[in-house]
Structure formats: C-alpha cells, structure tokens
Design an enzyme around this catalytic site. Structure first.
Site, PDB file in Angstrom:
ATOM      1  N   GLY D 151      35.658  40.390  45.112  1.00 59.42           N
ATOM      2  CA  GLY D 151      34.526  39.758  44.451  1.00 59.42           C
ATOM      3  C   GLY D 151      34.465  38.280  44.772  1.00 59.42           C
ATOM      4  O   GLY D 151      35.425  37.692  45.279  1.00 59.42           O
ATOM      5  N   CYS D 152      33.344  37.689  44.454  1.00 54.33           N
ATOM      6  CA  CYS D 152      33.135  36.282  44.796  1.00 54.33           C
ATOM      7  C   CYS D 152      34.000  35.359  43.939  1.00 54.33           C
ATOM      8  O   CYS D 152      34.749  34.525  44.464  1.00 54.33           O
ATOM      9  CB  CYS D 152      31.662  35.917  44.686  1.00 54.33           C
ATOM     10  N   TYR D 153      33.918  35.489  42.621  1.00 55.31           N
ATOM     11  CA  TYR D 153      34.776  34.654  41.769  1.00 55.31           C
ATOM     12  C   TYR D 153      36.254  34.884  42.088  1.00 55.31           C
ATOM     13  O   TYR D 153      37.014  33.908  42.237  1.00 55.31           O
ATOM     14  CB  TYR D 153      34.506  34.942  40.288  1.00 55.31           C
TER      15      TYR D 153
END
Lengths: 348, 348, 348, 348
Positions: D151-153
């Site tokens: 995921g990005c975070y």
C-alpha cells in the site's frame, strides 16, 4: 467608536485586521502604518480593499509621541523584536495595545531570548502583558493594558488541549503535536520558500523540534496542567492559502471514552461562541472555518492503542491572529465579544 | 423579518444563499428544501454551517400549497426545468419568488426551448418575470413578483459591456468573450469532470459556441445596444474554487481612449456600490472579489489594434448567483440595497 | 555524447533543460552556470535533482574564452539582453548555441529594441540565427549555428494557426488570442506577483496589448500568411504551476467545417510526433501534456457566428521552452528528433 | 518482451501502470481490462494517453481461462476483495501476478478479514504471496509467483522505519505516524469527498485509528523489529494531487544523534537507487519525488525531548503503487531493477 492605529498594516496579519475592522461597527481605523508603502493608497496594495479602505499608509515615527495621539487602541503587527518599543511607547501614553508579535507572549524573558535570539528590552511591559487567549484568560484580558495576542499554532493547540489538561487527562510526557499550515502563515515577505512554484503540489515539514512557537505553547500547557510540560511539535507547510489543522496525540491515562470527552469539552466550552465542538465521529477541516474566528475541535479515543487523538482547525489569520485580536479588543472595550466577528465561512 | 424558503438548498447556490442570509439582519430562513438530504441537519452536510444553521432539511411538495404557507419570499435554486412549477405555485399564492435557474431569464420561449431542450410550461409567469440584474433593471425589480436571477457568466459580461453598449461604442459583430470560471460553477452534482484529480493543475475550454448562457447574454446585450447582437462566447474551467474572469474584445469604432472609457464608466456606475471601477492601468483579479458581491471592471484601449479589451471579475456564487439574489431581495422588500452584503473580500 | 554547457541553469528553464538532459542518452552536461549559486550543489538548490545532478554550479566568465572550451553545444537560458554576448562568444568559438531568450527571435532589430527596450548589440549573429520552431523550420534548424528557441506563448499560438494560415483560411484582421498560463511562466525571480498567497485562487489578465511576445508571434504569423499580421493578444495568469492554453478566434472566411479543418491539420501535422490533433468535438487541456513536449490542438467552427475557435495546450517549460530546445538539439546533431523526449504525461 | 495484462486499468493505479509501462523497453501491454469502459479507446478516457495508448479496453471474463492466455504477467489493479479470484486464476495458469490490492498483503487471514470485512477465499495463494516491498524482500520477490504490492502509506512508513527497527532503536510502544496524502490516493470513484470544491483549500484527518493500512504496516514493522508492534496511525487528505508525506515519532531509546542515524541509513540503503537519503538538516518534500519511484527520507533527533522524528516522501501512485509494481516486475523477470523507472521529477 474606538479609534485605532495599526502598526505594520501591510503584512498579512495587518491586512486581516483591516479587513475585520472594516466590518466592525465600533471601530474606526485612524492610521495604517507601513514603512515600505508610505503614502501608497491601501487599496492599491491590496485590491480587495478597493472602495473599502482607500486611505494612504503612513509611516509612524515612535520617537514622536504625538504620532500615536488620538487613538484608543494600538494594534501592533510588526515582526518580533520590533514590537517592544511600540508597546512601551503606547503603554507610556496610556494607549491600550494588542501586540501580534511574540514579544510579550513568553513570561520568562530568558526563554524568549533563547528561542528568538533577541534581547528583551521591555521587561516592565512584559510583566504587565496578558496572554490574549480569550477563552482561557477572559477576565484578565478585560482589565489589561497590554495584550500579547497568541500565535497561530499555539491557539490551535492550546484550545484543543485545555479542557483535558485541566482534567488531568493528558499524559504529558507522551504529548506530540503535528500541525499543518497554509502558506499565508509564512507571511508575505519575499523569499524563495513562498513562491507559487515551490509550494504548489507539495507538502513538507519544517523546524522540527525547534519552531519558535514551542515555548509559548509549553507555557500555556504547563499553566493549564499545573505541571511542567514539554512538547514535541512539528509544523508542516501544505499547498493552501489559509488554515491550520493540528493533530494532537497522547496516552489516554484515564482511559476516557469518546463520550467522556464529549462531556468534558461541553462542560468547558458550551458557552464559547467561537469554539465549535464536533460530534463524536466527526473531524474538523480547515475549509469549514475559512475566513472566520471559529476553532473547530474533534477527538477520538483509540481503544486499541489507548491513546487520544485531538484535531483542531482554525483560520491562521483569523482565530490564529487578527480575529482573536479583535475578540481581545471587544473584551478590552467592554463590547459583546462577538461584535464584528459573526462571520459565516464560505463553502466551497 | 422577511420569512424565506429556499428550494434546492443543498446545491452550491442554495448553500451560498444560506450563508449570506445567515448574516442578513432582516431575513429569517423558514425552510431549507432538499430532496436528497431530507431530515438531515444542514450543518451535517455543510460543516461550515455548524452552530449557524443546524435545522434539518425538509422536502417541499409543491402539490400541497400549504407547504409554502407563511413565507414572504421563495428562493428557487433548482435546476432549469424544475423551477417552472415552483415559480407558478409561488406566484399563484402571491409569494414573491426569485428564481436562480435559467427558466425565466429568456423572454423568448422558443429560444429558451432551443438552447435548453426543455418545453416551457409557464409562459404567463415568464411574461411577468423581471431579469434581475440590479444595476440595469432596478426600478422594474422593485415592482416585480417574479425575478429571474441572472446567470454567472452573463452577470460578468453584461455589467462590463453595458455602459459602452449604451454609448454605441461597441462594434457588435466583432464581439468576443473569453471567460474563465472556478470549478464551483459546475455545481456539486457528482461527475468525473469535477473531481479533484481532473481539475487540479489543468485548464480547458468547453462548450465553445454552444454554452447555454449565450442567448441570455445576447438578449441583454441586444437590449442595451438596441440592436440584435450575436456573441462569440467561450467558457473555460480553471483550477480554483470560486470566481469568474471575463475578457471581452471588440473593435473600438469610436476610437475611445482609456480616459474616455473611465469617464463613461464613471457616469454609469459611480453610484453603484457593488461595481468597482479600477483605475486606468489596473486590471481585475478574481481574488479581490472572493466571497463578495463586487464586480470589478477594468479596461484597455489598444491603440495599436484599435480594439478595446474589457476585463471583469466576480465571485460566481455571489454576484453571479446568491449575492445578486439577495440584492434583488433587498430591492423587492424596499431595504437598503447593500443590506447583508457589505462584505470585505479576504486577502490572501 | 554531445558535451553541453548551460548558462543560467538555475532559472526554471535552465532547470527544465537539466531535467530533460538527465534522461537524454546522447547528452552530457559539462557545466551548469549560475552566478547566484556558484559552488552550490545543483541538488541542494533543486531537491528533485538529488542523486541525479549533484555537481556544483559554476559561474562562467565569458571574457575567458576557455570557459566554453570543450563543449559542443551551449544552451543559453539567461534573461533577454544578457544572451547577446554569450551567443556571440559561442559563435566565434564555433560552438553551436541554442538561445532561450528573446534576443535572437525577432529578425527586425528595431522591433526588438522597441518592445524590449534594449539595444541589440549582436546584429551579425541575429542574421545567422534560425527561429527554432521545429515543426516549421526543421530544415533550416538542421543547418543552423545559432538557434533562437521560441517563446512559450508564441509556440502555443503559432503551431495552432500555422496550417490555417498556410491555407489562407484566417481573416487576419480579426485575429484575437486569449492565453492562460501557469505561474512558472513568470520565472522564479522573487517578486510579489508570484508568491503563493497572490496567485492561489485567483486569475488575472496582464500586459494587455503590450506583452513582449507579440512581435515574435506576429513575425511568424506574417511569414506563414505571407501577409503583415497584427495580433490582439492577452495573456492571463492562472493558479497552476505549468501549462499554457491558448484560445484563438478569427472569422472563418472560407466557411470551413470541422471536417475541413481536421483534414487540413492532418495534412500538415500527420507526421509530427509532438503535435497531437484531437478529434472533432474534443478540446485540449493542459494536464494532458504536463511535463512533456506535446502540443495538443483542437478546433471548432462555430456555424452560428461563422468564426473559428482554435485551442492549443502545451507545457510552457517543455514544448514552450526546454523541450523544444532539446528537440532543436536533436535536429542540430542529427539525432532522432524524439530522442530523450518520449515522455508520457502524468495523469492525474 | 514481457507480455502484460492489466486488470482494472482505468483506476488511477491502473493508469499509472500504463503510463510507466509505456516507457518500459521490455514491456508490452497486451490488454487493458475495464468493465466500465469496455471498447472505449484508452486515450479517450485519459487524454494524456493520446497517440501513446489508443487501444480499446476489454472486459476480461476470468471464468474463461483463455482470456489470460498469452500473457507472461498479470497486474491486478482491482479493489480489494475482487483480486482474489483473479490471482487464483493467474496462479493456476502459471502466470505471474502482481496484485495491487490489499488481498494478499496480510499474512494472517483473520486479521485481513477483521479490518477489511471480507472473507478471504484464496488462502493457498495467500500463503504463496510475497510482500513486494523491494528494498526489504528483494530475494523472495525474485522467486515469487504472486506478489502482493504494498500500500501507499505502508511503503512510505516502512521504508523510513526499517533501518532503525533492525537496529532496535525504536521504542515501539511510543510509535506515532502522521501521514498526509494527495487526493489521488482516494481513487477516482465518484464520491462527494473527492470533488474539487470539497478538497481545495482544506485539510482534514480521516479514519483515525482505523485505517485499513494499519495491520499491513504493523505486520512489516513487527517483522523488522522482531517484536509485536502496534501503531498509532492518522492519515490526512491535503489539497494536492499526488504525494504522501509521513511524519514519524518515537522515543529515542538509544539516544541516537543525527550523525548516528545518517550512518545507519547509509549502511542499509546506500545501494538502493530509489531511496534518497537527505543530508542532516534537510527534510523531504513531496514535490521532489513527483511522478517518480523515489522515496526521500530525512530525520531529526530532538535532543530536548529525546525523541526521533522521521519524515519520508513518496509519490503515492508511483513508489506507493504502480512504480513499485514495475520494480517488482523487473525483479521477477530478472531485469535491471531500475529499467523503465529512471525518471527525473519535474520541478516546479
């Protein structure tokens, strides 16, 4: 009518003062001081002011006391360091003064000098000054001669924490504050960091652990907590013009629930016009306070981690500066506290 | 107090009406109609309204006339087509109505039907309606029962051109208007074109030669020019929330100088509070009118090309919609025209 | 490898050159000149360049010819006026030079001097210079010693008009161009007009009828039209970083249809990699060319008014400056024209 | 050439994959799947893709295995829940698959089901899947059949913390992460929260203590720390299109200095092309990584509070999604890890 002078009227805080006072039924701006724009019509500098304030700026010489004659109140929107003489002069002349700089906010001059790297030359006035966070120090403000108007970050942080500090619900040594500010917070003095191409489509942290608002915040948190408090504070610059959102973290030592917090906030702030308590499950956003004196507060008890997260939103130039200054003025002059400040935020 | 109902209160125009009326000393909003948000607290939809308007939305059924009972004025902020029945109902009940849609703006129903692709079912009311551009039709507005509140682009264009049209200074067949609008002009109905990722950091033209405001603009320009006028009109979407800037080009058939124009504008608009005439050499920008009912106008005679370029700036949701509607209300109810509208634009 | 020097490497155009050349397989940047940042690592000025270009800037003294020794190509990204000596020096040394300023774009030195208010001191070089709009002057560019790289507005306007000018389809005396530029077009020299708080959420026109790109555009339009052409040109600043959208209006003297225009554009541009012809009914937007060398072109014949409206979109720093310069370099050095420039725009 | 299919190609992650692969010398996109845009030319949906990818979208029916025939690699950019069947099908057919959803990231299916509220129906494949954070799991990735792309975070947070976790320098129970994301992180599915008028000029926190990336981050932090880790995580939405900045706080249990940290980071990351370690005193900003696969990391030991503050910046759609997926592809297919990913960020 309160006769008003503004020193440093062409910075963003001075301009915001002028905007708010232009709609204040009891205020009359007598002079707008500016060294850089002397004799220039105010509306030629700020086109929003066209037909509203067209008078030219003047350059006030504090060495000539008559330059302040005839005013009831001086707003001082000068950079820190420069305010000291202005406040001294006004005080000596019996003119009430609301100072927007940091010069009179920090009670301990040594702390001020350490963080601001400037000698404090107005100690008697520093002792007289009242920290103008209206919701906390209302009664002192009413009787004050000199008001130290709070900083923008401090306002957003102290208001959010105050009730829980008073209730001894904050684990002080776990306190972390992560704030996000619009670019107007950096003022309008030309520097590479505020040009459009540098700010647009970017976010960055700055002054980690060293931002000058830190001692101011710590002073007020310590007062409320009745205990020495040290803060981890990180400000960020985000690509918008106005607004500060502060996200505040600490260990939930009393295992408060959201409902407990709702009750505590209600108890402290239910009569505060400018503080809007969001409902459980709602979170503040800066757009909702844009251009107004509101401080929106939300909170969340994270059961999993046993931490509390608070979020507050203000307009940095209004509740974080000029709006709070006008609120202070209203208190000083025994007006209704909301006079001239009942603004409805624009949306979108 | 004027008792007011708003149909379609949860679009951006309805919301802006609610914002402006919340600061209007003579207005009392009796109901906020919304089909989609029935029974939802207004401030739960629009967080700016927290503590300001917290009442729930209602869904007005126009088939039940009592649903409009008790109000003095109906603002209709419904999409075009849907306004017709609402206006008819209000008119029949003797309730004054200010319609924000296009339904009653175009006098020639055939033209309306061609551009809007909708049958007009309220012709008697269309005949009664007054085009609510206050600066042009003030006296008719005061006596009206039905006001067709002007469109955003038309307001920005007609106000800029009017004095020169009256003076027969516009070469009509050379007239070209290039307008730039913030994204709020596209409303808040969900569609791919208004999501952040599509609009941010981009500019585009749309509806070249076919935008529905064209016949409305042509009608009013023709009236002022006393001659049939055909317009080249191109709207653009630019990455900001509010504001319209219109840049207007035409041949300078009378070889007017900037000074000539300054005099003409002064003559027509010197008593108009909401029109701010910039000085020769100054040009408008939308930020200077943000959130307010001002229309700023600048102009330039280009000697080299013998053309005139006009530039006007409004806030599309205020002077381009809700602000003008409140101005119309003030006229209708014999209030001071600026009541509730003396707002100072924020800057920055 | 082409050995390259960049004069004025710390302006936005110089930086964009550095960015593009960092991905060019045949380019080696030998020096990055900067007076203000001498000895500072390039990546300490521009954090995007971290680990990509870390070498320090040097300050080139043109009086010492050896300072240019060893390079095959000089990009000159200095302000107008300052380029003249640099181009002269490079030319004398037999170094090819691509000048990004206006100094060598306008063939008629008197016109240059009138619009730029600077004396032209390099007339022999001016005569040698080729106007580097690759799609129009490709063969001349290949043989050139000095390239005058086109301005940003001119590129967006000339490319859109060229085919219709060649086809004598433009009523020249009706020609009006309304351009919208992102703020990076104003450079990065500190001034009040480009700070975030002034630009964000605002649009304005500037330099109406007097923008310095006017004679450059007129020169090239006249050439293509084989007739003296005078332009009505209005640039606007809009709140985004990159991009120019030009909206172009003129009378449709040949009553072309959209289909006619599609055929004409296809005929002129079907082999042009960097020109993307939109389909009938589509209109360009700047986001679609962001960061790349494309020029997107759309058009609309308005039957009602018998006018044509063209719209073109470029990235002002790429096709409007550094990208076109690299395209010129590729032509000069007999590389495939697209080398280093096959970039896909980001979206969103 | 690697033959590639993309499921869900018209979301922002699918689009970013298409952009990056369009410049990848070893990749050939065979199909672009989309249910909503079946048969529509890709460039008619995304105008940046004009002349780059014009092929029409297809709608892949996973029940027909031949629909995946002929490809070497499947990128799955579907929403969580929907990926499971796709990954199963590809795996059964011996096609390597890189899944961009959360479905195969969390090793503990019960945890997945609790946070995502979906049953996991592909447990054998979950066991096979390798968490594709290249810098941490490079060797496993090279041998994998199924990659769960992070995921990005999580990417922004894990990369920043990893070296200090390995060095046991993080007081785990004090760990707080405050992240700021551009709006593209919310995807392009229509909803009120992502329209321009809601996002522009505003910042807000969301999903405090409950964001679905939390267990993914905790899994990887626990692995690196060799100890169960619980995270306080608050994401924020800020008004920009791309980018994530994560600000990370924890007690400095080993009393590391900035210099100590510089050495640790250097030791772990000195050979990592995509990780750029800023110098002591520098802090990351998202603009510096815009459109590229870089992760910029800065740090600050606050002596006063004895805490460490880390800051990392990525482009959420590149290193936070599609770029990392291409990096994974390069590893899977034994290409140079940087192939197709050596992009220089634009500035400004």
């Amino acid at each position: 009518m309160i006769k008003i002078g503004i020193l440093g009227s062409t910075g963003y805080v001075g301009l915001e003062l002028a905007r708010l006072l232009s709609n204040h039924p009891e205020a009359e701006v007598v002079f707008l001081d500016s060294r850089s724009y002397e004799n220039k019509a105010y509306s030629s500098i700020f086109p929003n002011m066209k037909n509203i304030i067209d008078i030219p700026c003047v350059s006030i010489n504090l060495d000539h006391e008559e330059s302040l004659k005839g005013i009831d109140l001086l707003f001082c929107a000068l950079p820190h360091g420069l305010s000291q003489k202005a406040v001294q002069t006004a005080y000596r002349l019996g003119i009430k003064v609301i100072d927007m700089s940091a010069d009179f906010r920090i009670k301990n001059a040594a702390v001020y000098e350490e963080w601001y790297n400037v000698k404090h030359e107005a100690l008697p006035e520093l002792n007289k000054a009242v920290y103008g966070l209206c919701e906390l120090h209302r009664e002192d403000i009413k009787k004050a001669e000199i008001i130290a108007n709070p900083g923008c970050y401090p306002t957003s942080i102290i208001l959010a924490l105050y009730p829980l500090l008073k209730e001894k619900a904050v684990t002080l040594d776990s306190l972390i504050v992560d704030s996000k500010s619009g670019v107007s917070g950096a003022g309008r003095n030309l520097n590479d960091a505020i040009i459009y191409g540098q700010c647009n489509e970017s976010v960055k942290a700055y002054s980690i652990g060293s931002h000058r608002h830190t001692p101011e915040i710590e002073q007020e948190l310590s007062l409320a907590a009745e205990e020495e408090t040290m803060l981890q504070f990180t400000p960020h610059l985000i690509p918008m013009t106005r607004g500060i959102l502060s996200t505040i973290y600490f260990n939930n030592k009393k295992s408060l629930t959201d409902k407990d917090m709702a009750e505590i906030y209600e108890q402290y702030y239910k009569d505060e016009f400018f503080i809007r308590l969001l409902q459980i499950g709602e979170l503040p956003q800066t757009k909702a306070v844009y251009g107004t004196n509101y401080c929106d507060i939300g909170f969340k008890a994270d059961k999993r981690t046993n931490r509390i997260v608070l979020v507050s939103a203000i307009d940095n130039l209004v509740k974080g500066a000029a709006g709070q200054a006008v609120q202070n003025m209203n208190l000083l002059f025994d007006l209704k506290e909301t006079t001239g400040l009942k603004l409805t935020p624009v949306w979108p």
